[in-house]
Design a protein around this motif. Structure first.
Motif, PDB file in Angstrom:
ATOM      1  N   ALA A  23      -0.468   3.587   2.846  1.00 53.67           N
ATOM      2  CA  ALA A  23       0.281   3.058   3.980  1.00 53.67           C
ATOM      3  C   ALA A  23       0.795   4.174   4.874  1.00 53.67           C
ATOM      4  CB  ALA A  23       1.449   2.197   3.490  1.00 53.67           C
ATOM      5  N   SER A  24       1.331   5.209   4.272  1.00 54.00           N
ATOM      6  CA  SER A  24       1.920   6.316   5.035  1.00 54.00           C
ATOM      7  C   SER A  24       0.885   7.039   5.891  1.00 54.00           C
ATOM      8  CB  SER A  24       2.587   7.314   4.086  1.00 54.00           C
ATOM      9  OG  SER A  24       3.634   6.707   3.370  1.00 54.00           O
ATOM     10  N   VAL A  25      -0.238   7.387   5.285  1.00 51.86           N
ATOM     11  CA  VAL A  25      -1.244   8.135   6.045  1.00 51.86           C
ATOM     12  C   VAL A  25      -1.893   7.259   7.110  1.00 51.86           C
ATOM     13  CG1 VAL A  25      -1.673   9.716   4.122  1.00 51.86           C
ATOM     14  CG2 VAL A  25      -3.112   7.677   4.384  1.00 51.86           C
ATOM     15  N   SER A  26      -1.989   5.951   6.857  1.00 49.04           N
ATOM     16  CA  SER A  26      -2.581   5.036   7.845  1.00 49.04           C
ATOM     17  C   SER A  26      -1.733   4.987   9.100  1.00 49.04           C
ATOM     18  CB  SER A  26      -2.720   3.637   7.253  1.00 49.04           C
ATOM     19  OG  SER A  26      -3.549   3.628   6.121  1.00 49.04           O
ATOM     20  N   VAL A  27      -0.435   4.799   8.919  1.00 48.15           N
ATOM     21  CA  VAL A  27       0.472   4.712  10.062  1.00 48.15           C
ATOM     22  C   VAL A  27       0.544   6.043  10.795  1.00 48.15           C
ATOM     23  CG1 VAL A  27       2.872   4.339  10.756  1.00 48.15           C
ATOM     24  CG2 VAL A  27       1.836   2.863   9.023  1.00 48.15           C
ATOM     25  N   ALA A  28       0.621   7.138  10.053  1.00 47.07           N
ATOM     26  CA  ALA A  28       0.706   8.461  10.675  1.00 47.07           C
ATOM     27  C   ALA A  28      -0.534   8.752  11.517  1.00 47.07           C
ATOM     28  CB  ALA A  28       0.872   9.528   9.599  1.00 47.07           C
ATOM     29  N   ALA A  29      -1.702   8.463  10.964  1.00 44.09           N
ATOM     30  CA  ALA A  29      -2.949   8.715  11.687  1.00 44.09           C
ATOM     31  C   ALA A  29      -3.056   7.836  12.929  1.00 44.09           C
ATOM     32  CB  ALA A  29      -4.140   8.472  10.766  1.00 44.09           C
ATOM     33  N   HIS A  30      -2.553   6.610  12.837  1.00 43.27           N
ATOM     34  CA  HIS A  30      -2.571   5.701  13.986  1.00 43.27           C
ATOM     35  C   HIS A  30      -1.756   6.283  15.140  1.00 43.27           C
ATOM     36  CE1 HIS A  30      -2.471   1.838  16.185  1.00 43.27           C
ATOM     37  NE2 HIS A  30      -1.225   2.184  16.458  1.00 43.27           N
ATOM     38  N   GLU A  31      -0.558   6.781  14.840  1.00 47.36           N
ATOM     39  CA  GLU A  31       0.286   7.348  15.895  1.00 47.36           C
ATOM     40  C   GLU A  31      -0.340   8.600  16.495  1.00 47.36           C
ATOM     41  OE1 GLU A  31       2.437   5.522  17.055  1.00 47.36           O
ATOM     42  OE2 GLU A  31       2.543   4.109  15.403  1.00 47.36           O
ATOM     43  N   LYS A  39      -8.980   5.822  11.440  1.00 45.07           N
ATOM     44  CA  LYS A  39      -9.866   5.633  10.283  1.00 45.07           C
ATOM     45  C   LYS A  39     -11.025   6.628  10.299  1.00 45.07           C
ATOM     46  CE  LYS A  39     -10.076   1.175  11.166  1.00 45.07           C
ATOM     47  NZ  LYS A  39     -10.447  -0.265  11.125  1.00 45.07           N
ATOM     48  N   LYS A  40     -11.641   6.798  11.466  1.00 43.74           N
ATOM     49  CA  LYS A  40     -12.787   7.699  11.554  1.00 43.74           C
ATOM     50  C   LYS A  40     -12.397   9.140  11.256  1.00 43.74           C
ATOM     51  CE  LYS A  40     -15.426   4.934  14.892  1.00 43.74           C
ATOM     52  NZ  LYS A  40     -15.941   4.856  16.292  1.00 43.74           N
ATOM     53  N   LEU A  41     -11.267   9.575  11.786  1.00 41.55           N
ATOM     54  CA  LEU A  41     -10.837  10.958  11.596  1.00 41.55           C
ATOM     55  C   LEU A  41     -10.456  11.234  10.148  1.00 41.55           C
ATOM     56  CD1 LEU A  41      -8.736  11.416  14.853  1.00 41.55           C
ATOM     57  CD2 LEU A  41     -10.827  12.631  14.261  1.00 41.55           C
ATOM     58  N   MET A  42      -9.762  10.285   9.527  1.00 48.54           N
ATOM     59  CA  MET A  42      -9.363  10.501   8.136  1.00 48.54           C
ATOM     60  C   MET A  42     -10.565  10.540   7.200  1.00 48.54           C
ATOM     61  SD  MET A  42      -5.728   8.566   7.432  1.00 48.54           S
ATOM     62  CE  MET A  42      -6.244   6.933   7.927  1.00 48.54           C
ATOM     63  N   LEU A  43     -11.535   9.680   7.461  1.00 49.87           N
ATOM     64  CA  LEU A  43     -12.748   9.672   6.644  1.00 49.87           C
ATOM     65  C   LEU A  43     -13.582  10.932   6.878  1.00 49.87           C
ATOM     66  CD1 LEU A  43     -13.945   5.959   6.882  1.00 49.87           C
ATOM     67  CD2 LEU A  43     -13.373   7.176   4.780  1.00 49.87           C
ATOM     68  N   ALA A  44     -13.747  11.286   8.140  1.00 51.59           N
ATOM     69  CA  ALA A  44     -14.579  12.440   8.480  1.00 51.59           C
ATOM     70  C   ALA A  44     -14.019  13.736   7.919  1.00 51.59           C
ATOM     71  CB  ALA A  44     -14.724  12.542   9.994  1.00 51.59           C
ATOM     72  N   GLU A  45     -12.701  13.830   7.858  1.00 48.58           N
ATOM     73  CA  GLU A  45     -12.070  15.068   7.415  1.00 48.58           C
ATOM     74  C   GLU A  45     -11.634  15.020   5.954  1.00 48.58           C
ATOM     75  OE1 GLU A  45      -9.135  16.392  10.233  1.00 48.58           O
ATOM     76  OE2 GLU A  45     -10.345  15.761  11.942  1.00 48.58           O
ATOM     77  N   GLY A  46     -12.060  13.986   5.243  1.00 50.37           N
ATOM     78  CA  GLY A  46     -11.812  13.917   3.815  1.00 50.37           C
ATOM     79  C   GLY A  46     -10.375  13.664   3.406  1.00 50.37           C
ATOM     80  N   MET A  47      -9.593  13.089   4.310  1.00 50.13           N
ATOM     81  CA  MET A  47      -8.194  12.797   3.986  1.00 50.13           C
ATOM     82  C   MET A  47      -8.071  11.526   3.153  1.00 50.13           C
ATOM     83  SD  MET A  47      -6.526  13.672   7.682  1.00 50.13           S
ATOM     84  CE  MET A  47      -7.021  15.158   8.545  1.00 50.13           C
ATOM     85  N   ILE A  48      -9.031  10.638   3.338  1.00 50.12           N
ATOM     86  CA  ILE A  48      -9.131   9.457   2.479  1.00 50.12           C
ATOM     87  C   ILE A  48     -10.581   9.336   2.025  1.00 50.12           C
ATOM     88  CG2 ILE A  48      -7.241   8.171   3.565  1.00 50.12           C
ATOM     89  CD1 ILE A  48      -9.421   6.534   5.054  1.00 50.12           C
ATOM     90  N   TRP A  70       0.809  -1.220   0.000  1.00 46.38           N
ATOM     91  CA  TRP A  70       0.000   0.000   0.000  1.00 46.38           C
ATOM     92  C   TRP A  70       0.841   1.268   0.000  1.00 46.38           C
ATOM     93  CZ3 TRP A  70      -4.898  -0.306  -1.343  1.00 46.38           C
ATOM     94  CH2 TRP A  70      -5.526  -1.542  -1.225  1.00 46.38           C
ATOM     95  N   ALA A  71       2.151   1.101   0.171  1.00 52.61           N
ATOM     96  CA  ALA A  71       3.049   2.248   0.017  1.00 52.61           C
ATOM     97  C   ALA A  71       3.175   2.624  -1.462  1.00 52.61           C
ATOM     98  CB  ALA A  71       4.431   1.925   0.593  1.00 52.61           C
ATOM     99  N   GLU A  72       2.776   1.697  -2.321  1.00 50.47           N
ATOM    100  CA  GLU A  72       2.820   1.951  -3.765  1.00 50.47           C
ATOM    101  C   GLU A  72       1.514   2.567  -4.277  1.00 50.47           C
ATOM    102  OE1 GLU A  72       5.514   1.489  -5.607  1.00 50.47           O
ATOM    103  OE2 GLU A  72       6.602   0.812  -3.810  1.00 50.47           O
ATOM    104  N   VAL A  73       0.527   2.676  -3.398  1.00 52.32           N
ATOM    105  CA  VAL A  73      -0.782   3.219  -3.798  1.00 52.32           C
ATOM    106  C   VAL A  73      -0.913   4.642  -3.265  1.00 52.32           C
ATOM    107  CG1 VAL A  73      -3.280   2.919  -3.692  1.00 52.32           C
ATOM    108  CG2 VAL A  73      -1.772   0.906  -3.694  1.00 52.32           C
ATOM    109  N   PRO A  74      -0.872   5.653  -4.133  1.00 49.39           N
ATOM    110  CA  PRO A  74      -0.944   7.047  -3.673  1.00 49.39           C
ATOM    111  C   PRO A  74      -2.340   7.416  -3.169  1.00 49.39           C
ATOM    112  CG  PRO A  74      -0.987   6.962  -6.067  1.00 49.39           C
ATOM    113  CD  PRO A  74      -0.718   5.557  -5.602  1.00 49.39           C
ATOM    114  N   THR A  75      -2.376   8.339  -2.241  1.00 46.42           N
ATOM    115  CA  THR A  75      -3.658   8.844  -1.746  1.00 46.42           C
ATOM    116  C   THR A  75      -4.252   9.785  -2.797  1.00 46.42           C
ATOM    117  OG1 THR A  75      -2.494  10.650  -0.631  1.00 46.42           O
ATOM    118  CG2 THR A  75      -3.028   8.706   0.681  1.00 46.42           C
TER     119      THR A  75
END
Length: 229
Positions: free
Chosen positions: A91-99, A175-184, A31-36
Motif C-alpha cells: 500500500a505504501s509504495v503504491s501510493v508513493a509511486a502514484h504521487e 506501476k510501470k516504473l516500479m516493475l521496470a526498476e524492480g521495486m515490486i 495491503w498495508a499489512e503486506v510487506p514489499t
C-alpha cells in the motif's frame, strides 16, 4: 424543489461514492499489512523514481493525516503521510509511486495536467458561486440565474472530468516504473492494482455525481423554457 427523475441516478452515484471511500480505506489497510519483498519504504520508492527520472531536486516531505498524500505543483514537492513515507508495504509504495507519477507529469507537461492547473483558478471561483446562483434561480424561478449557474457549474464538472485521465495516467506510470526498476515483483502487482484502482474509483464516482447533477439542471432549464413558450 420537486423530485426529479435524475435524482434517483444521483442517489445511486452517491452510494457508489460512499462505497468507494470505504473501499479505498479497506484496500489500503489490507495491503498495508503486506510487506514489499524489496523491503523498500514509500519514501525509498519515491526518492528512487524521482532520481531516476531527473527529478532529484524535488523534495519529499512527511505530512500528518491518513491518506493525505499529494504532489504540490506550486512548490514542486511530494508530500507523503507517515504511514506511506515510513511504511514498507504494498500500500505504501503504491501510493508513493502514484504521487511521484504526478511530479513526472508536471515535469513533462502532461496535457491533461496542464489544463487542470490552468482551470484551477477559474474553477475555484465558479464552484463557490454556482450553488448560490442555482439556488437563487430555483427560489425566484429565474431561468436566467439557473442558466448562469449551469455555466459556472459546468466548469467544475469539466475540472473533475479532466482529473480522471490525470489520475489514471499517474497510476499507470507508477506501476510501470516500479516493475521496470524492480521495486515490486510481478506477483505483487495485484496488490498495487487493488490499492490504486480503489483510489481511482473515488474520482470516477465524484465526476459521475457532478455530471448527473449538471444533466439534471440542464433538463430543468430546458423544461422551464418550454413551459414559458
Amino acid at each position: 424543489m420537486f423530485f426529479h427523475p435524475m435524482d434517483f441516478l444521483i442517489l445511486i452515484a452517491f452510494g457508489v461514492s460512499i462505497w468507494a471511500q470505504f473501499r479505498v480505506k479497506g484496500n489500503f489497510n489490507k495491503w498495508a499489512e503486506v510487506p514489499t519483498r524489496s523491503h523498500m519504504t514509500g519514501a525509498d520508492v519515491a526518492r528512487r523514481i524521482l532520481d531516476n527520472n531527473g527529478l532529484s531536486h524535488i523534495p519529499i516531505e512527511v505530512v500528518p493525516g491518513t491518506l493525505s498524500d499529494h504532489y504540490d505543483p506550486l512548490s514542486k514537492t511530494v508530500r507523503l503521510s507517515e504511514a506511506v513515507y515510513y511504511g514498507a508495504s504494498i500500500a505504501s509504495v503504491s501510493v508513493a509511486a502514484h504521487e511521484v507519477g504526478h511530479a513526472i507529469q508536471h515535469a513533462q507537461s502532461y496535457g491533461a495536467l496542464v489544463w487542470r492547473h490552468r482551470m484551477f483558478p477559474l474553477v475555484n471561483l465558479t464552484s463557490g458561486v454556482a450553488p448560490f446562483l442555482l439556488l437563487g434561480g430555483f427560489l425566484f424561478q429565474s431561468l436566467s440565474l439557473i442558466g448562469v449557474g449551469i455555466i459556472f457549474f459546468s466548469a467544475a464538472v469539466a475540472f473533475q472530468l479532466i482529473t480522471l485521465p490525470v489520475e489514471f495516467n499517474a497510476s499507470s506510470r507508477a506501476k510501470k516504473l516500479m516493475l521496470a526498476e524492480g521495486m515490486i515483483y510481478n506477483d505483487e502487482e495485484r496488490g498495487v492494482n487493488k490499492v490504486l484502482n480503489a483510489a481511482a474509483l473515488t474520482y470516477v464516482a465524484a465526476a459521475l455525481i457532478s455530471l448527473l447533477e449538471l444533466i439534471k439542471y440542464v433538463m430543468i432549464f430546458f423544461q422551464g423554457n418550454q413551459d414559458e413558450e
